[in-house]
Design an enzyme around this catalytic site. Structure first.
Site, PDB file in Angstrom:
ATOM      1  N   ASN A  13       0.876  -1.172   0.000  1.00 14.12           N
ATOM      2  CA  ASN A  13       0.000   0.000   0.000  1.00 14.12           C
ATOM      3  C   ASN A  13       0.910   1.217   0.000  1.00 14.12           C
ATOM      4  O   ASN A  13       1.514   1.534   1.017  1.00 14.12           O
ATOM      5  CB  ASN A  13      -0.887  -0.015   1.253  1.00 14.12           C
ATOM      6  CG  ASN A  13      -1.673   1.286   1.408  1.00 14.12           C
ATOM      7  OD1 ASN A  13      -1.869   2.021   0.444  1.00 14.12           O
ATOM      8  ND2 ASN A  13      -2.118   1.569   2.625  1.00 14.12           N
ATOM      9  N   LYS A  15       0.166   4.324  -0.279  1.00  8.07           N
ATOM     10  CA  LYS A  15      -0.422   5.539   0.299  1.00  8.07           C
ATOM     11  C   LYS A  15      -0.173   6.723  -0.640  1.00  8.07           C
ATOM     12  O   LYS A  15      -0.223   6.563  -1.847  1.00  8.07           O
ATOM     13  CB  LYS A  15       0.128   5.784   1.704  1.00  8.07           C
ATOM     14  CG  LYS A  15       0.139   4.510   2.560  1.00  8.07           C
ATOM     15  CD  LYS A  15       0.392   4.761   4.001  1.00  8.07           C
ATOM     16  CE  LYS A  15       0.533   3.447   4.735  1.00  8.07           C
ATOM     17  NZ  LYS A  15       0.405   3.559   6.156  1.00  8.07           N
ATOM     18  N   HIS A  99      -9.321   1.173   4.796  1.00 12.97           N
ATOM     19  CA  HIS A  99      -8.033   1.393   5.467  1.00 12.97           C
ATOM     20  C   HIS A  99      -8.235   2.347   6.647  1.00 12.97           C
ATOM     21  O   HIS A  99      -9.024   3.287   6.569  1.00 12.97           O
ATOM     22  CB  HIS A  99      -7.010   1.973   4.477  1.00 12.97           C
ATOM     23  CG  HIS A  99      -5.622   1.935   5.039  1.00 12.97           C
ATOM     24  ND1 HIS A  99      -5.153   2.895   5.898  1.00 12.97           N
ATOM     25  CD2 HIS A  99      -4.621   1.030   4.886  1.00 12.97           C
ATOM     26  CE1 HIS A  99      -3.906   2.579   6.253  1.00 12.97           C
ATOM     27  NE2 HIS A  99      -3.564   1.455   5.648  1.00 12.97           N
ATOM     28  N   GLU A 101      -6.578   4.734   7.736  1.00 14.50           N
ATOM     29  CA  GLU A 101      -6.334   6.161   7.458  1.00 14.50           C
ATOM     30  C   GLU A 101      -7.566   6.786   6.791  1.00 14.50           C
ATOM     31  O   GLU A 101      -7.857   7.960   6.990  1.00 14.50           O
ATOM     32  CB  GLU A 101      -5.077   6.319   6.583  1.00 14.50           C
ATOM     33  CG  GLU A 101      -3.815   6.041   7.402  1.00 14.50           C
ATOM     34  CD  GLU A 101      -2.634   5.522   6.612  1.00 14.50           C
ATOM     35  OE1 GLU A 101      -2.629   5.630   5.370  1.00 14.50           O
ATOM     36  OE2 GLU A 101      -1.702   4.998   7.250  1.00 14.50           O
ATOM     37  N   GLU A 171      -5.496  -5.198  10.529  1.00 14.00           N
ATOM     38  CA  GLU A 171      -4.497  -4.156  10.736  1.00 14.00           C
ATOM     39  C   GLU A 171      -4.762  -3.419  12.053  1.00 14.00           C
ATOM     40  O   GLU A 171      -5.575  -2.478  12.090  1.00 14.00           O
ATOM     41  CB  GLU A 171      -4.535  -3.147   9.586  1.00 14.00           C
ATOM     42  CG  GLU A 171      -4.218  -3.756   8.236  1.00 14.00           C
ATOM     43  CD  GLU A 171      -3.548  -2.744   7.330  1.00 14.00           C
ATOM     44  OE1 GLU A 171      -2.411  -2.974   6.940  1.00 14.00           O
ATOM     45  OE2 GLU A 171      -4.165  -1.707   7.023  1.00 14.00           O
ATOM     46  N   GLY A 177       2.295   2.176  10.506  1.00 16.83           N
ATOM     47  CA  GLY A 177       3.202   3.310  10.318  1.00 16.83           C
ATOM     48  C   GLY A 177       3.885   3.768  11.592  1.00 16.83           C
ATOM     49  O   GLY A 177       4.476   4.842  11.631  1.00 16.83           O
ATOM     50  N   SER A 217       3.328  -2.326  10.182  1.00 17.71           N
ATOM     51  CA  SER A 217       4.787  -2.329  10.334  1.00 17.71           C
ATOM     52  C   SER A 217       5.411  -3.695  10.052  1.00 17.71           C
ATOM     53  O   SER A 217       6.391  -4.081  10.693  1.00 17.71           O
ATOM     54  CB  SER A 217       5.189  -1.812  11.718  1.00 17.71           C
ATOM     55  OG  SER A 217       4.706  -0.490  11.898  1.00 17.71           O
TER      56      SER A 217
END
Ligand code: PEP
Length: 256
Positions: A13, A15, A99, A101, A171, A177, A217
């Site tokens: 991904n 981003k 996701h 985010e 996740e 991140g 991560s």
């Protein structure tokens, strides 16, 4: 059914990283490095504007291209959005929905994530559905409740047949991140719980056949341990997918 019968999927991904020319270069390099590694599917999910260059660079290779989101309407007055049909016509095969985010910064909810997943499946895309608890939920001991509720809400109305095109990415938000990774045991525990939830919704066969990734991560140092777990069938990788040489190490770890 055993882990070996599920298809491992290692997906990057990117981003909001890489311009189209950088994307073309990174896709070509990733394809070259991972050539012949048939133990898993290799997918790169890229920004919308990179799709044409990425699809072009991936043509004739084993790398598949995905998008990072999709809108749930077919067309209309939705400035800035992209439909599933637009993606398929560009050669996109996969799309990430839900996701953290998107949920965190763009107010996406389980309801709109579910609509996005349905729209993508109807258009023939494969969906990588992301879900997972935030730190406060883990610390309060409600991870299981949160994750099984998200699984049910995000998949509401999606049929057993459509589940063939759904990958779930567990996740934990606190691991994305941040450099903090769930331990292999934590990842296994929640991926097993998601599979149990799927079993309740769709029956054992669908649950056993569904690919469940871990994301948060994951890197060249921890991938092998995470992927060795029986219910962890692959990874969704952010930072480490930006550098083809690092991503290669994770793809290698999935070959075992
Ligand atoms: C992600 O973006 O889904 C992700 C897991 O990112 P990172 O690997 O950088 O934590």
């Amino acid at each position: 059914m055993k882990k070996e019968v599920r298809r491992a999927v290692i997906a990057g991904n990117w981003k909001m990283n890489k311009t189209p020319s950088e994307a073309a270069e990174a896709v070509a390099k990733t394809a070259e490095l991972t050539k012949g590694m048939n133990g898993c599917d290799v997918v790169l999910c890229v920004p919308f504007v990179d799709i044409a260059a990425a699809v072009d660079a991936a043509r004739g290779t084993d790398v598949k291209i995905g998008a990072e989101n999709v809108h749930f309407k077919e067309s209309g007055a939705y400035t800035g959005e992209v439909s599933a049909k637009m993606l398929t016509e560009c050669g996109v095969e996969y799309v990430i929905v839900g996701h953290s985010e998107r949920r965190q910064y763009f107010a996406e909810t389980d309801e709109t994530v579910n609509l996005r997943a349905k729209a993508a499946l109807s258009a023939g895309l494969k969906v990588i559905l992301c879900l997972g608890e935030v730190l406060e939920q883990r610390q309060s001991g409600i991870t299981s409740e949160v994750v099984s509720m998200q699984t049910k809400l995000d998949l509401a109305g999606i049929s057993a047949e459509e589940m063939k095109n759904v990958i779930i990415a567990y996740e934990p938000v606190w691991a994305i991140g941040t450099g903090l990774t769930a331990t292999p045991e934590q990842a296994e525990e929640v991926c097993a719980l998601i599979r149990e939830t799927l079993s309740g919704m769709y029956g054992k066969d669908v649950a056993e056949a569904t690919t469940i990734q871990y994301g948060g991560s994951m890197n060249d140092g921890n991938a092998a341990d995470l992927l060795s777990k029986v219910n962890v069938d692959g990874g969704l990788i952010g930072g480490a997918s930006l550098v083809p040489e690092k991503f290669l190490k994770i793809v290698e770890a999935a070959q075992a």
